[in-house]
Design a protein around this motif. Structure first.
Motif, PDB file in Angstrom:
ATOM      1  N   TYR A 177     -34.473  56.500   8.788  1.00 12.58           N
ATOM      2  CA  TYR A 177     -33.548  57.350   9.128  1.00 12.58           C
ATOM      3  C   TYR A 177     -34.096  58.414  10.092  1.00 12.58           C
ATOM      4  O   TYR A 177     -33.692  58.809  10.889  1.00 12.58           O
ATOM      5  CB  TYR A 177     -33.167  58.193   7.802  1.00 12.58           C
ATOM      6  CG  TYR A 177     -32.141  57.511   6.911  1.00 12.58           C
ATOM      7  CD1 TYR A 177     -31.037  56.840   7.375  1.00 12.58           C
ATOM      8  CD2 TYR A 177     -32.322  57.623   5.496  1.00 12.58           C
ATOM      9  CE1 TYR A 177     -30.382  55.949   6.679  1.00 12.58           C
ATOM     10  CE2 TYR A 177     -31.300  57.130   4.776  1.00 12.58           C
ATOM     11  CZ  TYR A 177     -30.387  56.112   5.406  1.00 12.58           C
ATOM     12  OH  TYR A 177     -29.585  55.507   4.455  1.00 12.58           O
ATOM     13  N   ARG A 178     -35.586  58.728   9.875  1.00 14.38           N
ATOM     14  CA  ARG A 178     -36.195  59.328  11.064  1.00 14.38           C
ATOM     15  C   ARG A 178     -36.137  58.860  12.335  1.00 14.38           C
ATOM     16  O   ARG A 178     -35.871  59.384  13.230  1.00 14.38           O
ATOM     17  CB  ARG A 178     -37.650  59.847  10.633  1.00 14.38           C
ATOM     18  CG  ARG A 178     -38.320  60.683  11.549  1.00 14.38           C
ATOM     19  CD  ARG A 178     -39.686  61.076  11.048  1.00 14.38           C
ATOM     20  NE  ARG A 178     -39.416  62.243   9.900  1.00 14.38           N
ATOM     21  CZ  ARG A 178     -40.102  61.940   8.688  1.00 14.38           C
ATOM     22  NH1 ARG A 178     -40.821  60.953   8.522  1.00 14.38           N
ATOM     23  NH2 ARG A 178     -39.659  62.835   7.774  1.00 14.38           N
ATOM     24  N   SER A 179     -36.213  57.560  12.255  1.00 19.04           N
ATOM     25  CA  SER A 179     -36.442  56.686  13.684  1.00 19.04           C
ATOM     26  C   SER A 179     -34.953  56.763  14.147  1.00 19.04           C
ATOM     27  O   SER A 179     -34.773  56.729  15.332  1.00 19.04           O
ATOM     28  CB  SER A 179     -37.004  55.322  13.607  1.00 19.04           C
ATOM     29  OG  SER A 179     -35.983  54.536  12.643  1.00 19.04           O
ATOM     30  N   ALA A 180     -34.024  56.539  13.144  1.00 18.99           N
ATOM     31  CA  ALA A 180     -32.777  56.491  13.797  1.00 18.99           C
ATOM     32  C   ALA A 180     -32.240  58.026  14.275  1.00 18.99           C
ATOM     33  O   ALA A 180     -31.405  57.977  15.174  1.00 18.99           O
ATOM     34  CB  ALA A 180     -31.801  56.117  12.651  1.00 18.99           C
ATOM     35  N   LEU A 181     -32.662  58.983  13.947  1.00 25.28           N
ATOM     36  CA  LEU A 181     -32.361  60.185  14.387  1.00 25.28           C
ATOM     37  C   LEU A 181     -32.964  60.507  15.527  1.00 25.28           C
ATOM     38  O   LEU A 181     -32.214  61.019  16.450  1.00 25.28           O
ATOM     39  CB  LEU A 181     -32.684  61.029  13.182  1.00 25.28           C
ATOM     40  CG  LEU A 181     -32.668  62.761  13.606  1.00 25.28           C
ATOM     41  CD1 LEU A 181     -31.157  63.054  13.871  1.00 25.28           C
ATOM     42  CD2 LEU A 181     -33.295  63.665  12.752  1.00 25.28           C
ATOM     43  N   GLU A 182     -34.069  60.205  15.670  1.00 24.41           N
ATOM     44  CA  GLU A 182     -34.814  60.066  16.942  1.00 24.41           C
ATOM     45  C   GLU A 182     -34.025  59.391  17.986  1.00 24.41           C
ATOM     46  O   GLU A 182     -33.814  59.698  19.151  1.00 24.41           O
ATOM     47  CB  GLU A 182     -36.197  59.838  16.866  1.00 24.41           C
ATOM     48  CG  GLU A 182     -37.273  60.836  16.190  1.00 24.41           C
ATOM     49  CD  GLU A 182     -37.265  61.912  17.067  1.00 24.41           C
ATOM     50  OE1 GLU A 182     -37.257  62.220  18.080  1.00 24.41           O
ATOM     51  OE2 GLU A 182     -37.257  63.071  16.037  1.00 24.41           O
ATOM     52  N   GLU A 183     -33.701  58.278  17.732  1.00 27.41           N
ATOM     53  CA  GLU A 183     -32.941  57.378  18.646  1.00 27.41           C
ATOM     54  C   GLU A 183     -31.604  58.007  19.160  1.00 27.41           C
ATOM     55  O   GLU A 183     -31.227  58.083  20.366  1.00 27.41           O
ATOM     56  CB  GLU A 183     -32.783  55.926  17.935  1.00 27.41           C
ATOM     57  CG  GLU A 183     -32.027  54.735  19.153  1.00 27.41           C
ATOM     58  CD  GLU A 183     -32.093  53.513  18.283  1.00 27.41           C
ATOM     59  OE1 GLU A 183     -30.823  52.947  18.180  1.00 27.41           O
ATOM     60  OE2 GLU A 183     -32.842  53.080  17.842  1.00 27.41           O
ATOM     61  N   ALA A 184     -31.158  58.498  18.219  1.00 27.96           N
ATOM     62  CA  ALA A 184     -29.624  59.350  18.513  1.00 27.96           C
ATOM     63  C   ALA A 184     -29.804  60.584  19.404  1.00 27.96           C
ATOM     64  O   ALA A 184     -29.243  60.858  20.096  1.00 27.96           O
ATOM     65  CB  ALA A 184     -29.069  59.777  17.107  1.00 27.96           C
ATOM     66  N   LYS A 185     -30.943  61.350  19.080  1.00 27.94           N
ATOM     67  CA  LYS A 185     -31.168  62.444  19.802  1.00 27.94           C
ATOM     68  C   LYS A 185     -31.602  61.966  21.250  1.00 27.94           C
ATOM     69  O   LYS A 185     -30.868  62.535  22.415  1.00 27.94           O
ATOM     70  CB  LYS A 185     -32.613  63.235  19.185  1.00 27.94           C
ATOM     71  CG  LYS A 185     -32.163  63.957  18.035  1.00 27.94           C
ATOM     72  CD  LYS A 185     -33.271  64.622  17.607  1.00 27.94           C
ATOM     73  CE  LYS A 185     -33.312  65.553  16.519  1.00 27.94           C
ATOM     74  NZ  LYS A 185     -34.270  66.363  15.965  1.00 27.94           N
ATOM     75  N   GLU A 186     -32.180  60.927  21.560  1.00 31.74           N
ATOM     76  CA  GLU A 186     -32.470  60.618  22.932  1.00 31.74           C
ATOM     77  C   GLU A 186     -31.302  59.897  23.452  1.00 31.74           C
ATOM     78  O   GLU A 186     -30.881  60.320  24.583  1.00 31.74           O
ATOM     79  CB  GLU A 186     -33.516  59.132  22.807  1.00 31.74           C
ATOM     80  CG  GLU A 186     -35.071  59.840  22.438  1.00 31.74           C
ATOM     81  CD  GLU A 186     -35.795  58.416  22.268  1.00 31.74           C
ATOM     82  OE1 GLU A 186     -35.543  57.372  22.587  1.00 31.74           O
ATOM     83  OE2 GLU A 186     -37.081  58.609  21.696  1.00 31.74           O
TER      84      GLU A 186
END
Length: 148
Positions: free
Chosen positions: A99-108
């Motif tokens: 979920y942390r990596s998915a959040l970072e991807e969504a922020k980018e």
């Protein structure tokens, strides 16, 4: 020459042998052994079958076997609980990382979209003539209402 048998001496040898095995300080046995009739007889230095003549010795051996089995079950149960908790923790950690990596991807992606939107707005603004730009800027001023 025949052996004289003294039941009390034999009983004491068997009980002492049982205690030594429980204390893990055998005198005759070496390596791994289980607490059972055979190992007690061997530790006592008596022939096989001699313990069966003493019901109180047999009961003591059986009690110790049951106590050891219960202790082992508790250890295994605690170990399995600990393993289960460790597995759950590992799963939660992996899920958190996902979920942390998915959040970072969504922020980018959101940052890229904001940048693209700003560029498009600037391009559209630059296409307007000077009068339309002035009117647009005048209309976009916030309307301030005085409070008495």
């Amino acid at each position: 020459m025949t052996k004289t048998r003294n039941p009390e001496v034999t009983r004491k040898k068997l009980l002492d042998a049982l205690q030594r095995l429980l204390d893990q300080k055998p005198e005759r046995l070496s390596g791994k052994y289980k607490i059972n009739v055979k190992s007690v007889q061997e530790e006592a230095g008596l022939s096989l079958g001699s313990a069966y003549r003493y019901p109180e010795v047999m009961d003591a051996i059986e009690e110790q076997k049951v106590a050891i089995a219960k202790r082992d079950i508790r250890k295994r149960s605690a170990k399995t609980d600990l393993e289960r908790l460790r597995e759950e923790k590992a799963k939660e950690k992996a899920l958190k990382e996902k979920y942390r990596s998915a959040l970072e991807e969504a922020k980018e992606k959101l940052d890229r979209l904001y940048a693209e939107q700003t560029m498009q707005q600037m391009a559209m603004f630059n296409l307007l003539d000077i009068d339309d730009k002035a009117r647009l800027l005048q209309d976009s001023k916030p309307k301030v209402v005085r409070i008495k």
